[in-house]
Design a protein around this motif. Structure first.
Motif, PDB file in Angstrom:
ATOM      1  N   PHE A   1       0.833  -1.189   0.000  1.00  0.00           N
ATOM      2  CA  PHE A   1       0.000   0.000   0.000  1.00  0.00           C
ATOM      3  C   PHE A   1       0.874   1.247   0.000  1.00  0.00           C
ATOM      4  CE2 PHE A   1      -2.434  -3.217   2.509  1.00  0.00           C
ATOM      5  CZ  PHE A   1      -3.367  -3.506   1.526  1.00  0.00           C
ATOM      6  N   LYS A   2       0.633   2.137  -0.954  1.00  0.00           N
ATOM      7  CA  LYS A   2       1.392   3.386  -1.041  1.00  0.00           C
ATOM      8  C   LYS A   2       0.528   4.616  -0.751  1.00  0.00           C
ATOM      9  CE  LYS A   2       5.432   1.886  -1.823  1.00  0.00           C
ATOM     10  NZ  LYS A   2       6.405   2.040  -0.756  1.00  0.00           N
ATOM     11  N   LYS A   3      -0.792   4.472  -0.917  1.00  0.00           N
ATOM     12  CA  LYS A   3      -1.705   5.592  -0.670  1.00  0.00           C
ATOM     13  C   LYS A   3      -2.862   5.077   0.177  1.00  0.00           C
ATOM     14  CE  LYS A   3      -2.134   8.743  -3.930  1.00  0.00           C
ATOM     15  NZ  LYS A   3      -2.549   9.374  -5.196  1.00  0.00           N
ATOM     16  N   ILE A   4      -2.920   5.583   1.414  1.00  0.00           N
ATOM     17  CA  ILE A   4      -3.938   5.120   2.356  1.00  0.00           C
ATOM     18  C   ILE A   4      -4.903   6.267   2.661  1.00  0.00           C
ATOM     19  CG2 ILE A   4      -4.379   4.119   4.620  1.00  0.00           C
ATOM     20  CD1 ILE A   4      -1.447   3.115   4.592  1.00  0.00           C
TER      21      ILE A   4
ATOM     22  N   ALA B   1       1.486   2.985   7.760  1.00  0.00           N
ATOM     23  CA  ALA B   1       2.098   3.924   6.807  1.00  0.00           C
ATOM     24  C   ALA B   1       3.615   3.958   6.973  1.00  0.00           C
ATOM     25  CB  ALA B   1       1.501   5.316   6.968  1.00  0.00           C
TER      26      ALA B   1
ATOM     27  N   MET C   1       5.007   0.682   5.479  1.00  0.00           N
ATOM     28  CA  MET C   1       4.848   0.586   4.028  1.00  0.00           C
ATOM     29  C   MET C   1       5.425   1.780   3.282  1.00  0.00           C
ATOM     30  SD  MET C   1       2.961  -2.101   3.157  1.00  0.00           S
ATOM     31  CE  MET C   1       2.078  -3.379   3.980  1.00  0.00           C
ATOM     32  N   ASP C   2       5.897   2.775   4.008  1.00  0.00           N
ATOM     33  CA  ASP C   2       6.355   4.022   3.400  1.00  0.00           C
ATOM     34  C   ASP C   2       5.254   4.608   2.516  1.00  0.00           C
ATOM     35  OD1 ASP C   2       8.140   6.109   2.990  1.00  0.00           O
ATOM     36  OD2 ASP C   2       8.923   5.197   1.151  1.00  0.00           O
ATOM     37  N   ALA C   3       4.047   4.679   3.096  1.00  0.00           N
ATOM     38  CA  ALA C   3       2.866   5.130   2.360  1.00  0.00           C
ATOM     39  C   ALA C   3       2.499   6.558   2.748  1.00  0.00           C
ATOM     40  CB  ALA C   3       1.688   4.205   2.666  1.00  0.00           C
ATOM     41  N   SER C   4       1.799   7.231   1.852  1.00  0.00           N
ATOM     42  CA  SER C   4       1.247   8.547   2.157  1.00  0.00           C
ATOM     43  C   SER C   4      -0.197   8.370   2.625  1.00  0.00           C
ATOM     44  CB  SER C   4       1.336   9.475   0.950  1.00  0.00           C
ATOM     45  OG  SER C   4       0.654   8.926  -0.144  1.00  0.00           O
TER      46      SER C   4
ATOM     47  N   ASP D   1      -4.816   2.982  -2.479  1.00  0.00           N
ATOM     48  CA  ASP D   1      -4.588   1.536  -2.483  1.00  0.00           C
ATOM     49  C   ASP D   1      -5.356   0.866  -1.351  1.00  0.00           C
ATOM     50  OD1 ASP D   1      -2.556   1.701  -4.520  1.00  0.00           O
ATOM     51  OD2 ASP D   1      -1.208   2.466  -2.970  1.00  0.00           O
TER      52      ASP D   1
END
Length: 176
Positions: free
Chosen positions: A2-5, A26, A29-32, A121
């Motif tokens: 997941f990159k966009k939460i 986040a 996963m290094d997600a935004s 995502d």
């Protein structure tokens, strides 16, 4: 991965759990993150313009009431924006790219539409546990999102404290 939460929140206690979970996920996963609050007529702070009927005999009162209503609405809107900004900053302080949006309308549909337009995502939201008649009358945002989302959905619900049978028996004995 997941990159966009997209994170749907409100002022409930469950939203605090959702925030904690999204921070962990986040970071891993290094997600935004996109924080979403949807103002609806079912929110407890919603301003009801029932007395602002355009066919009022007293047009001066109607104009004054409308101006007062609009001022209250702007104050409520600003409170929510300030709240979202502070939450966004808190999450950003952990090194997570965070943004927020305040929307008006049906939370269920709005969350799904925002997830689609933002190319999320994952959608994270709290689940209050409505079931039966309460779900029928109140609806379930999490249920709708689960069935209509354009991406994966993670619902967070409060953990109930489980008590061992021995402790329950002891509590029962002490209560007598």
């Amino acid at each position: 991965m997941f990159k966009k939460i997209l994170v749907a929140i409100d002022n409930s206690d469950i939203s605090q759990l959702v925030i904690k979970e999204v921070e962990s996920l986040a970071l891993a996963m290094d997600a935004s993150v996109m924080l979403v609050y949807v103002q609806t007529s079912f929110n407890e702070q919603y301003l009801n313009p029932i007395l602002l009927q355009p066919d009022s005999f007293y047009t001066n009162l109607h104009t004054e009431a409308m101006q007062d209503y609009m001022k209250q609405w702007e104050n409520l809107k600003q409170e929510k924006i300030d709240w979202l900004r502070s939450l966004s900053q808190k999450i950003s302080n952990h090194g997570i790219k965070t943004e927020f949006t305040l929307n008006f309308g049906d939370p269920s549909r709005m969350i799904c539409e925002l997830a689609q337009s933002w190319n999320a995502d994952l959608i994270m939201l709290g689940r209050r546990g409505h079931s039966g008649l309460s779900e029928l009358f109140l609806g379930s945002v999490s249920n709708y999102v689960l069935h209509h989302a354009p991406c994966s959905v993670l619902t967070v619900q409060p953990q109930e404290v489980t008590t061992s049978p021995e402790l329950k028996q002891q509590e029962k004995f002490e209560a007598v």
